[in-house]
Design an enzyme around this catalytic site. Sequence first.
Site, PDB file in Angstrom:
ATOM      1  N   ASP A 288     -68.498 -20.659 -46.297  1.00  0.00           N
ATOM      2  CA  ASP A 288     -68.427 -20.585 -44.834  1.00  0.00           C
ATOM      3  C   ASP A 288     -68.754 -21.930 -44.190  1.00  0.00           C
ATOM      4  O   ASP A 288     -68.142 -22.319 -43.184  1.00  0.00           O
ATOM      5  CB  ASP A 288     -69.378 -19.504 -44.315  1.00  0.00           C
ATOM      6  CG  ASP A 288     -68.913 -18.105 -44.682  1.00  0.00           C
ATOM      7  OD1 ASP A 288     -67.725 -17.942 -45.012  1.00  0.00           O
ATOM      8  OD2 ASP A 288     -69.748 -17.177 -44.653  1.00  0.00           O
TER       9      ASP A 288
ATOM     10  N   SER B 180     -39.398   3.136 -52.524  1.00  0.00           N
ATOM     11  CA  SER B 180     -40.592   3.751 -53.093  1.00  0.00           C
ATOM     12  C   SER B 180     -40.284   4.180 -54.527  1.00  0.00           C
ATOM     13  O   SER B 180     -39.195   3.919 -55.046  1.00  0.00           O
ATOM     14  CB  SER B 180     -41.023   4.947 -52.247  1.00  0.00           C
ATOM     15  OG  SER B 180     -39.952   5.857 -52.120  1.00  0.00           O
ATOM     16  N   LEU B 181     -41.226   4.842 -55.185  1.00  0.00           N
ATOM     17  CA  LEU B 181     -41.070   5.279 -56.570  1.00  0.00           C
ATOM     18  C   LEU B 181     -41.069   6.795 -56.660  1.00  0.00           C
ATOM     19  O   LEU B 181     -41.711   7.473 -55.856  1.00  0.00           O
ATOM     20  CB  LEU B 181     -42.215   4.733 -57.435  1.00  0.00           C
ATOM     21  CG  LEU B 181     -42.303   3.216 -57.620  1.00  0.00           C
ATOM     22  CD1 LEU B 181     -43.579   2.868 -58.374  1.00  0.00           C
ATOM     23  CD2 LEU B 181     -41.090   2.678 -58.353  1.00  0.00           C
TER      24      LEU B 181
ATOM     25  N   GLU C 118     -48.557  -0.991 -65.514  1.00  0.00           N
ATOM     26  CA  GLU C 118     -49.542  -1.646 -64.657  1.00  0.00           C
ATOM     27  C   GLU C 118     -50.175  -0.609 -63.736  1.00  0.00           C
ATOM     28  O   GLU C 118     -49.599   0.462 -63.504  1.00  0.00           O
ATOM     29  CB  GLU C 118     -48.888  -2.759 -63.835  1.00  0.00           C
ATOM     30  CG  GLU C 118     -47.757  -2.287 -62.938  1.00  0.00           C
ATOM     31  CD  GLU C 118     -46.871  -3.424 -62.469  1.00  0.00           C
ATOM     32  OE1 GLU C 118     -47.342  -4.196 -61.616  1.00  0.00           O
ATOM     33  OE2 GLU C 118     -45.726  -3.531 -62.950  1.00  0.00           O
TER      34      GLU C 118
ATOM     35  N   LYS D 246     -51.228   1.569 -60.608  1.00  0.00           N
ATOM     36  CA  LYS D 246     -50.629   1.905 -59.313  1.00  0.00           C
ATOM     37  C   LYS D 246     -51.735   1.797 -58.271  1.00  0.00           C
ATOM     38  O   LYS D 246     -52.525   2.716 -58.086  1.00  0.00           O
ATOM     39  CB  LYS D 246     -50.036   3.311 -59.319  1.00  0.00           C
ATOM     40  CG  LYS D 246     -49.311   3.647 -58.009  1.00  0.00           C
ATOM     41  CD  LYS D 246     -48.742   5.055 -58.028  1.00  0.00           C
ATOM     42  CE  LYS D 246     -48.007   5.327 -56.715  1.00  0.00           C
ATOM     43  NZ  LYS D 246     -48.875   5.178 -55.537  1.00  0.00           N
TER      44      LYS D 246
ATOM     45  N   CYS E 130     -75.647  15.002 -24.637  1.00  0.00           N
ATOM     46  CA  CYS E 130     -76.167  14.699 -23.296  1.00  0.00           C
ATOM     47  C   CYS E 130     -75.485  15.473 -22.177  1.00  0.00           C
ATOM     48  O   CYS E 130     -75.937  15.436 -21.036  1.00  0.00           O
ATOM     49  CB  CYS E 130     -76.065  13.199 -23.017  1.00  0.00           C
ATOM     50  SG  CYS E 130     -74.379  12.627 -22.687  1.00  0.00           S
TER      51      CYS E 130
ATOM     52  N   CYS F 276     -76.608   8.668 -22.839  1.00  0.00           N
ATOM     53  CA  CYS F 276     -76.536   9.538 -24.012  1.00  0.00           C
ATOM     54  C   CYS F 276     -77.480   9.067 -25.121  1.00  0.00           C
ATOM     55  O   CYS F 276     -77.379   7.929 -25.580  1.00  0.00           O
ATOM     56  CB  CYS F 276     -75.107   9.574 -24.541  1.00  0.00           C
ATOM     57  SG  CYS F 276     -74.889  10.692 -25.933  1.00  0.00           S
TER      58      CYS F 276
END
Length: 671
Positions: free
Chosen positions: A40, A85-86, A116, A118, A413, A434
Amino acid sequence: MERVNHTDFERIQQLRAELVAANNAYYREDSPTLSDAEYDARLRELRTLEDRNPQWQSADSPTQRVGAAPVEVFGEVHYAIPLTSLDNVFDQDGFSDWLARVQKGLGREDVPLSAEPKFDGLSVNIRYIEGKLVQAGTRGDGQTGEDVTANVRTIRNVPLQLTGKDWPELLEVRGEVVIPVAAFRRLNGERLRAGDNPFANPRNAAAGSLRQLDSSVTAKRPLAYFPWGWGESSVPLGKSHIAVMERLSAWGFEVTSYLRGVHELTECQRYFSEMQKIREGMPFEIDGLVFKVDDLLAREQLGFTARAPRWAIAYKFPAHEERTVVEDILASVGRTGVITPVAVLKPVQVGGVTVSRASLHNQDEVDRKDIRVGDTVLVRRAGDVIPEVVMVIKEERPPATQPWHMPQRCPVCGSEVLRLANESAHRCMGGLYCPAQRMGAIRHFASRRAMDIRGLGEKLVEQLVGHGLVHTVADIYHLDEAALCGLERMASRSAQKLLAEIDRSRHTSLPRFLYALGIRQVGEGTAKSLAIYFGDLDPLMAATPELLQNIPDVGPIVAESVAHFFAQPHNRDVIAALRAAGVQWAVVQPQKGGRFQGMTLVLTGALDNMTREEAKTAIENAGGKVSGSVSAKTSYVVVGKDPGSKAEKAAKLGVKQLTEAQFLAMFSEKE
């Protein structure tokens, strides 16, 4: 001729190289070379140097991951090669049938496959031209997705510039955006502490993070990207899937280490069983394995169905699911006033953990699944995450059940419960009163940009509320030294300093006071606009939503939120108590004669003669307002060097654009 500051230039190059190397070590080698604090600090230094030397800013700098200005709506991305898609299978028989179809289609039994994980995330297509990231889009309907380029640029393991050599002029990489399970738990803990709805699972968290209109929010989320394929490419990438994935790794992508080459059915099933055993300990959520024909020519021979490739299949793991009964549905009020329906369940063991409650998220989710008290439901706990009610088993629904509805009054409340347009959440409008929102309201009220009560931090607020010394923000002004000295680690001198700060805060400005009230949808800019328009608090408190919409940057959603806030008797009581305690401000005099009076301007690109902050101050001093995004209400867009997408959007909307010279000239023009 402009003199080059070689010291700055060399340091910029050095910092960029160090940060890129640190990203690679962290994400690709799992061996961090810098601590978070060191990373950072270097990033801050680089950002400072680039701001000081805008001529050396670069689109592939690590600083460009922090997020761009918010957008109002995502643009569209169109795919020449559909992002399909599959098909799924859920057991060994289903997988065996798929493999048999592949073997038959190719006319041989020996078919090398790749296997691999999913990943359970959001599919994203990233486009590179000459090695530079130029566009990223979601799957959408496969032909058209949403443009999430600014958000994807913030993902630290996505290369902004490809590394290595021999990458094609045009390359589309396809993969999954995910969030680590540990980071998901931390994120949900933060959301719960803030009173926000938790995400149901890591996939929802990843999708929700990526689809933020404000990419600076995405930049704060620990997302990761794992490639699993590719789309368009100007040249062939290789002969096999595994070979292409190795090239993607060489070009800077983090390819999963669980990618394997497998052959016959027994080997596939063995690897599936191995992965199923270790899935709970993996850093990312996976819900199965993807098996693909490895040879790319064989893939062409097999082709596609209408929705999915014939050469790939998703073999899903069994889910952790059990049946139980909804015994009650409670309305839970969070620290920001969001009211969440929570299902009280008959305790049941799911994945080795006793589950007795599950968030139902919001009224829309309850309605969509039609969840009622008394229903038998299926509860899922995927991995080590929050339980989710998957579905109602309606055949077992008892007679006379009733749909559940959000209460009209806050159960804590009694204030009005409101759902603003374009929001899924219902909220308690008694923000200043509240008890459920008390700690968040007090922390915000005392924060630096609000009433700026230095020393009144989170831990002290917890003590004040816990000891019953502060119930609303008005009680802050009735604290005394004796009460404060009774708190942990609060000596007489510290108490006196805090009381002096509290006393100083009594004299504030109307914009600060309005922002401090914590009105939903009212940030610092809107608070200033409200103060300038109305001049004082009383006419604002009496304003109708219709009147509020006369203010240039106040639309119907903000107007409704402001009007409802001031309509709550509890909120008005707290405001009266604050004024009685001596909180005061000068009446705001509307700026007259300013060149940009009542106008909204947007800045894009680097300016030569002033910093962006100086330009913003000049516009505000001339009666205008600076916005981070372009809309139909924008008066002008000031275009500097290397402008971003704001200039393009301005052109589409017909918003007038100004060069820096035209912008500066307007300050000397007569109205």
